[in-house]
Design a protein around this motif. Structure first.
Motif, short mmCIF file in Angstrom:
data_model
loop_
_atom_site.label_atom_id
_atom_site.label_comp_id
_atom_site.label_asym_id
_atom_site.label_seq_id
_atom_site.Cartn_x
_atom_site.Cartn_y
_atom_site.Cartn_z
N PHE A 118 0.85 -1.19 0.00
CA PHE A 118 0.00 0.00 0.00
C PHE A 118 0.88 1.23 0.00
O PHE A 118 1.88 1.29 0.72
CB PHE A 118 -0.89 -0.03 1.25
CG PHE A 118 -1.63 1.25 1.55
CD1 PHE A 118 -2.75 1.59 0.82
CD2 PHE A 118 -1.20 2.10 2.56
CE1 PHE A 118 -3.46 2.77 1.10
CE2 PHE A 118 -1.89 3.27 2.85
CZ PHE A 118 -3.02 3.61 2.12
N ASP A 119 0.52 2.24 -0.80
CA ASP A 119 1.31 3.47 -0.86
C ASP A 119 0.52 4.59 -0.19
O ASP A 119 -0.49 5.06 -0.72
CB ASP A 119 1.60 3.84 -2.31
CG ASP A 119 2.60 4.99 -2.41
OD1 ASP A 119 2.98 5.54 -1.36
OD2 ASP A 119 2.99 5.33 -3.54
N PRO A 120 0.95 5.05 1.00
CA PRO A 120 0.21 6.13 1.66
C PRO A 120 0.35 7.49 0.98
O PRO A 120 -0.44 8.40 1.25
CB PRO A 120 0.82 6.16 3.07
CG PRO A 120 2.15 5.52 2.94
CD PRO A 120 2.08 4.56 1.81
N LYS A 121 1.34 7.64 0.10
CA LYS A 121 1.52 8.91 -0.58
C LYS A 121 0.30 9.20 -1.48
O LYS A 121 -0.15 8.35 -2.24
CB LYS A 121 2.79 8.90 -1.42
CG LYS A 121 4.07 8.95 -0.58
CD LYS A 121 5.30 9.05 -1.44
CE LYS A 121 6.57 9.13 -0.57
NZ LYS A 121 7.80 9.18 -1.40
N SER A 126 -8.44 9.99 5.70
CA SER A 126 -9.56 9.05 5.82
C SER A 126 -9.24 7.73 5.11
O SER A 126 -9.57 6.65 5.62
CB SER A 126 -10.83 9.66 5.23
OG SER A 126 -11.27 10.76 6.00
N GLU A 127 -8.60 7.81 3.95
CA GLU A 127 -8.24 6.59 3.24
C GLU A 127 -7.19 5.80 4.01
O GLU A 127 -7.28 4.57 4.11
CB GLU A 127 -7.72 6.95 1.84
CG GLU A 127 -8.81 7.41 0.89
CD GLU A 127 -8.28 7.86 -0.45
OE1 GLU A 127 -8.94 7.60 -1.47
OE2 GLU A 127 -7.20 8.50 -0.48
N ILE A 128 -6.22 6.49 4.58
CA ILE A 128 -5.19 5.80 5.36
C ILE A 128 -5.80 5.16 6.60
O ILE A 128 -5.46 4.02 6.96
CB ILE A 128 -4.06 6.79 5.72
CG1 ILE A 128 -3.28 7.15 4.45
CG2 ILE A 128 -3.12 6.20 6.77
CD1 ILE A 128 -2.29 8.27 4.62
N TYR A 133 -7.33 0.23 9.48
CA TYR A 133 -8.32 -0.59 10.18
C TYR A 133 -8.52 -1.93 9.46
O TYR A 133 -8.64 -2.98 10.10
CB TYR A 133 -9.64 0.16 10.32
CG TYR A 133 -9.74 0.94 11.62
CD1 TYR A 133 -10.62 0.54 12.61
CD2 TYR A 133 -8.95 2.06 11.85
CE1 TYR A 133 -10.71 1.24 13.81
CE2 TYR A 133 -9.02 2.77 13.04
CZ TYR A 133 -9.90 2.35 14.02
OH TYR A 133 -9.98 3.04 15.21
N ALA A 134 -8.53 -1.90 8.13
CA ALA A 134 -8.69 -3.14 7.37
C ALA A 134 -7.46 -4.04 7.54
O ALA A 134 -7.58 -5.26 7.68
CB ALA A 134 -8.92 -2.83 5.90
N PHE A 135 -6.27 -3.44 7.53
CA PHE A 135 -5.02 -4.19 7.70
C PHE A 135 -4.98 -4.84 9.09
O PHE A 135 -4.65 -6.01 9.24
CB PHE A 135 -3.85 -3.23 7.51
CG PHE A 135 -2.49 -3.83 7.66
CD1 PHE A 135 -1.91 -4.57 6.63
CD2 PHE A 135 -1.75 -3.66 8.84
CE1 PHE A 135 -0.64 -5.12 6.76
CE2 PHE A 135 -0.49 -4.20 8.97
CZ PHE A 135 0.07 -4.93 7.94
N GLY A 162 -1.03 5.27 15.16
CA GLY A 162 -2.22 5.65 15.91
C GLY A 162 -3.47 4.96 15.40
O GLY A 162 -4.27 4.41 16.18
N PHE A 163 -3.67 4.97 14.10
CA PHE A 163 -4.85 4.32 13.53
C PHE A 163 -4.84 2.82 13.81
O PHE A 163 -5.86 2.23 14.17
CB PHE A 163 -4.91 4.56 12.01
CG PHE A 163 -5.22 5.98 11.62
CD1 PHE A 163 -5.98 6.81 12.44
CD2 PHE A 163 -4.74 6.50 10.42
CE1 PHE A 163 -6.27 8.12 12.07
CE2 PHE A 163 -5.03 7.81 10.04
CZ PHE A 163 -5.79 8.62 10.86
N MET A 164 -3.66 2.18 13.65
CA MET A 164 -3.60 0.74 13.87
C MET A 164 -3.77 0.38 15.34
O MET A 164 -4.41 -0.62 15.68
CB MET A 164 -2.28 0.18 13.32
CG MET A 164 -2.24 0.13 11.80
SD MET A 164 -0.84 -0.79 11.13
CE MET A 164 0.47 0.41 11.37
N PHE A 165 -3.23 1.22 16.24
CA PHE A 165 -3.42 0.95 17.67
C PHE A 165 -4.89 1.09 18.04
O PHE A 165 -5.43 0.27 18.81
CB PHE A 165 -2.55 1.91 18.50
CG PHE A 165 -2.55 1.59 19.97
CD1 PHE A 165 -1.73 0.59 20.47
CD2 PHE A 165 -3.36 2.30 20.85
CE1 PHE A 165 -1.72 0.30 21.83
CE2 PHE A 165 -3.36 2.01 22.21
CZ PHE A 165 -2.53 1.00 22.70
#
Length: 454
Positions: A118-121, A126-128, A133-135, A162-165
């Motif tokens: 996945f490329d966060p760039k 919101s997409e990240i 969350y899906a990952f 932060g999102f993954m935690f």
């Protein structure tokens, strides 16, 4: 072991195996030769599908991975990388290096690595968030504070952690130190962002002191650095603090090289840090550097453009110093090179450095990433310790612990290289051999005690 379909992993394996074979390790401990094949196969590889929705409401899909390579010394520990180049070979090489790097910290952590293609760039927050969350929906089944504790890596910074935690906490209904690199207000450690860069410089500081018998330091030394992320930025700031002159930084598009005496300043680095947070390229700020004192070179790495250098710190990505560039650095007067990146030098470059060390003791001294850049994962393990105790240490406490770890790592590499060397040279000991053998032996002894081989 031959894995032609996995070139990055094959390179990491070859570098370790040939180092061990050229030493006296197998003659002193013949049982360890059999272990190389055992330790080179991961305990577990998890590969999974990640489906998420972009801002336009369209379905997107990526590949997710976690390579849980070795847990003989403790929970799997290693970063998550979000980048289009991520594949199993890259993650196996990174996880393999991580085993021995983590062993060199002296802390109880095993080796692993993971991520996604996945490329966060170019993605919105919101997409990240939706991707993270899906990952984590799948990854959360396989990790935990006593099992596997991932961290950040390329493409995974504080926002992604932060999102993954948050996702893990929601899915598992558990607040635990399952990720490192967390925010300071919710479980993170002071000095963690700085740790890899600071630790790299602390390691090289010991190299300079050892080689000069305590007569030299970073004071006045010209230091070429590649990369412009956390590792490069904080390495540069520490070099400046210690009196060195930083002559270059770079990214995937090009390099900024100092042509004047002053070099890149702390103010320049602060600006670079800001544009990196905005995920912009160095080229976007090249015009703020005085044209009389700096030049921006499009599409280039810095090594052949810096003129005279005393120290080189590759801190961007793997294989960023080639054999030809290694020769150029030696001709430019470089005395010390240490990797802030993982496997920053090609095998050809390492051979050049090691050959010069053997044949010309005043030429160059090379330190591999598994030793020189272990400060980052060391402070991640210190973050785990703070989480387990529900306490926070001061920045001075963490920095001192980091410095002690890097000094101990250097001393271990030197002592091990001397103990297992078959060289007749009276020059500087091989830090490659020292790091590889010391890390391998520590893991080997644990695996034997645990009954993983016999």
């Amino acid at each position: 072991m031959t894995q032609p379909a996995e070139p990055e992993f094959q390179q990491a394996y070859d570098e370790l195996f040939f180092t061990l074979k050229e030493s006296t390790l197998f003659s002193k401990h013949p049982e360890y030769e059999r272990l190389v094949e055992v330790v080179s196969i991961p305990e577990r590889i998890i590969q999974f599908r990640v489906t998420w929705e972009d801002d336009a409401g369209k379905l997107q899909v990526n590949r997710g991975y976690r390579v849980q390579f070795n847990s003989a010394l403790g929970p799997y520990k290693g970063g998550l990388r979000f980048h289009p180049s991520v594949n199993l070979s890259v993650l196996k090489f990174l996880g393999y290096e991580q085993i021995f790097k983590n062993a060199l910290t002296g802390l109880n952590i095993g080796g692993g690595k993971g991520g996604a293609d996945f490329d966060p760039k170019g993605k919105s927050d919101s997409e990240i968030r939706r991707f993270c969350y899906a990952f984590m929906l799948e990854l959360s089944r396989h990790i935990g504070q006593d099992t596997d504790v991932p961290a950040g890596d390329i493409g995974v910074g504080g926002r992604e952690i932060g999102f993954m935690f948050g996702a893990y906490k929601a899915y598992r209904n558990s607040w635990e130190g399952v990720l490192t690199g967390k925010g300071l207000t919710w479980g993170g450690s002071l000095i963690r962002p700085e740790a890899t860069g600071f630790g790299l410089v602390y390691y090289v500081e010991k190299m300079i002191q050892y080689a000069s018998q305590g007569k030299e330091s970073f004071e006045g030394k010209r230091v070429a650095i590649s990369g412009s992320g956390n590792v490069a930025q904080y390495a540069a700031l520490k070099v400046i603090e210690l009196g060195g002159v930083v002559v270059s930084l770079s990214d995937s598009r090009g390099a900024i090289v100092a042509t004047g005496e002053q070099g890149i300043t702390a103010a320049h680095i602060e600006t670079i840090g800001q544009i990196k947070l905005e995920r912009k390229q160095l080229s976007s700020i090249a015009d703020i550097f005085d044209a009389n004192s700096f030049k921006y070179i499009d599409g280039a790495r810095p090594w052949v453009h810096c003129g005279k250098v005393d120290v080189a710190l590759p801190s961007a990505t793997q294989n960023e110093v080639s054999g030809e560039e290694a020769k150029f650095l030696i001709d430019a007067g470089c005395k010390f090179i240490a990797e802030g990146s993982n496997m920053g030098s090609t095998l050809e470059a390492i051979n050049v450095f090691e050959s010069e060390r053997l044949n010309n003791s005043n030429a160059i001294w090379y330190a591999p990433g598994k030793a020189a850049n272990c400060g980052g994962v060391a402070v991640s393990a210190l973050e785990m310790a703070q989480n387990s105790q529900r306490i926070n240490w001061t920045s001075e406490e963490v920095d001192q612990k980091l410095k002690d770890i890097m000094v101990n790592c250097f001393n271990t590499c030197v002592e091990t290289a001397v103990a297992y060397s078959s060289e007749k040279s009276e020059g500087l000991p091989s830090l490659v051999k020292g790091a590889n053998i010391a890390g391998f032996v520590k893991v080997a002894r644990a695996m034997k005690d645990l009954g993983n081989f016999w």
